[in-house]
Design an enzyme around this catalytic site. Structure first.
Site, PDB file in Angstrom:
ATOM      1  N   THR A   1      38.072  46.419  46.946  1.00 13.32           N
ATOM      2  CA  THR A   1      36.733  46.651  46.390  1.00 13.32           C
ATOM      3  C   THR A   1      36.250  45.466  45.570  1.00 13.32           C
ATOM      4  O   THR A   1      37.048  44.758  44.939  1.00 13.32           O
ATOM      5  CB  THR A   1      36.761  47.918  45.509  1.00 13.32           C
ATOM      6  OG1 THR A   1      35.538  48.005  44.772  1.00 13.32           O
ATOM      7  CG2 THR A   1      37.895  47.888  44.499  1.00 13.32           C
TER       8      THR A   1
ATOM      9  N   TYR B   1      39.979  52.001  38.356  1.00 11.59           N
ATOM     10  CA  TYR B   1      39.881  52.013  39.820  1.00 11.59           C
ATOM     11  C   TYR B   1      40.031  50.582  40.357  1.00 11.59           C
ATOM     12  O   TYR B   1      40.873  50.311  41.218  1.00 11.59           O
ATOM     13  CB  TYR B   1      38.532  52.608  40.241  1.00 11.59           C
ATOM     14  CG  TYR B   1      38.219  52.374  41.674  1.00 11.59           C
ATOM     15  CD1 TYR B   1      39.016  52.926  42.674  1.00 11.59           C
ATOM     16  CD2 TYR B   1      37.135  51.580  42.049  1.00 11.59           C
ATOM     17  CE1 TYR B   1      38.742  52.689  44.009  1.00 11.59           C
ATOM     18  CE2 TYR B   1      36.858  51.344  43.382  1.00 11.59           C
ATOM     19  CZ  TYR B   1      37.660  51.897  44.351  1.00 11.59           C
ATOM     20  OH  TYR B   1      37.389  51.658  45.670  1.00 11.59           O
TER      21      TYR B   1
END
Ligand code: UFG
Length: 327
Positions: free
Chosen positions: A117, A141
């Site tokens: 990501t 995350y």
């Protein structure tokens, strides 16, 4: 016909990847614990229910299907939740991935495509985010995904595990045939929440923060269509099959849109008003995340076809009205 183990194949991106793989002539085997995925989304190949924290289960599935490659999507992926419950992210995402990576090497399955990501970059004002940019994740995350990237690099060096890492920007849209789509419970993503607000499933969309240092005060993101994104994964697989070695690719379009711009496009595409409320910033959100790389285009030959905002919103809207899953 080559077999690909797709972890998280019952989820949003994984299910689209299974469709793209099947269309490209592969057999996608979904491995998913259904904690956030839907068995109903597994439509393009066999299904194995299992958890990445259960190493014996991974070994069994690898022995049964003997995949030629792995695409690893399974992860918890909510930025806000990761700030409130970091342990969930470190345990599931990092430990689960380590189990999978070790099992892959032990089984001799040495081609690995990983879903990372842009959240690994964090906030870097006025810096072009390309694959060589420094990584300073602002949330657990992003930190968990960066840690998995590190594991892959180490296993690549130690055992020759060939890996392609894709750093996604904001994934949006749905399969234009509405066979699969985005269906999270609870939903946290901007576009599906906005579509819910448009058709009255929720009162309004809350804009998280209007005091960011951007032209209209709201966060800027680079949106990429899920079908274009999974096309890149098939190209990544072919890259590995061609023996081209391990590589990192950003997947974004290079164009940033603010939350307010997405609201305006959604109103235009659906021809309806978007009820909005202005709220506080959401912890962990970066001001601006836009890809500054064309590596996927130049080296993989990736050509996004549906990643303009009106098409992404129109495809999401079609799925929103026509598609749903049963557990
Ligand atoms: N937003 C709102 N209101 C909402 C939901 C979102 O204003 O109700 C805003 C967010 O603050 C953010 C933007 O809309 O500025 C996009 O938010 P999303 O929740 O849709 O997406 P995120 O950017 O938080 O996260 C997504 C993926 C992550 C990925 C990240 C990279 O979920 O996996 O993109 O930006 F890492």
């Amino acid at each position: 016909m080559a077999t690909v183990l797709v972890t998280g194949g019952a989820g949003y991106i994984g299910s689209h990847a299974c469709k793209a793989l099947a269309q490209a002539g592969y057999t996608p085997v979904t491995f998913d614990n259904l904690s956030t995925g839907w068995q109903d989304a597994v439509r393009f190949g066999p299904f194995e229910q299992g958890d990445l924290l259960d190493r014996a289960c991974i070994d069994e599935v690898l022995a049964r299907h003997r995949p030629d490659a792995i695409m690893h999507f399974a992860a918890f992926s909510q930025v806000g939740e990761s700030m409130q419950n970091p342990g969930k992210y470190w345990r599931n995402n990092v430990w689960g991935s380590q189990n999978l990576i070790e099992a892959a090497v032990d089984a001799g399955c040495m081609d690995f495509v990983f879903s990372s990501t842009c959240a690994t970059y964090g906030d870097q004002d006025n810096v072009v985010l390309d694959e060589n940019s420094e990584q300073h994740p602002m949330n657990s995350y992003g930190a968990s995904k960066r840690a998995i990237e590190d594991i892959l690099k180490d296993f690549g060096a130690a055992y020759g595990l060939n890996h392609v890492i894709f750093r996604y920007f904001n994934v949006a849209g749905a399969d234009p045939d509405a066979e699969v789509g985005e269906f999270h419970h609870p939903e946290t993503h901007l576009i599906p929440l906005m579509l819910d607000a448009i058709d009255g499933k929720r009162d309004a969309l809350t804009i998280f923060g209007t005091d960011y240092d951007t032209p209209d005060g709201t966060c800027i993101r680079d949106y990429v269509h899920v079908c274009d994104l999974v096309d890149a994964h098939v190209l990544g697989l072919k890259w590995l099959e061609g023996g081209k070695g391990s590589k990192v690719f950003n997947l974004g379009t290079g164009s940033g849109f603010s939350v307010r711009e997405v609201v305006n496009h959604s109103a235009a595409v659906t021809n309806q008003k978007v009820p909005i409320v202005e709220g506080d910033r959401r912890p962990g959100d970066c001001t601006r995340l836009v890809s500054g790389s064309t590596r996927a285009e130049t080296e993989l030959g990736w050509q996004p076809k549906r990643s303009d905002l009106p098409t992404m919103i129109a495809d999401a809207w079609r799925w929103h009205r026509l598609g749903h899953y049963e557990k």
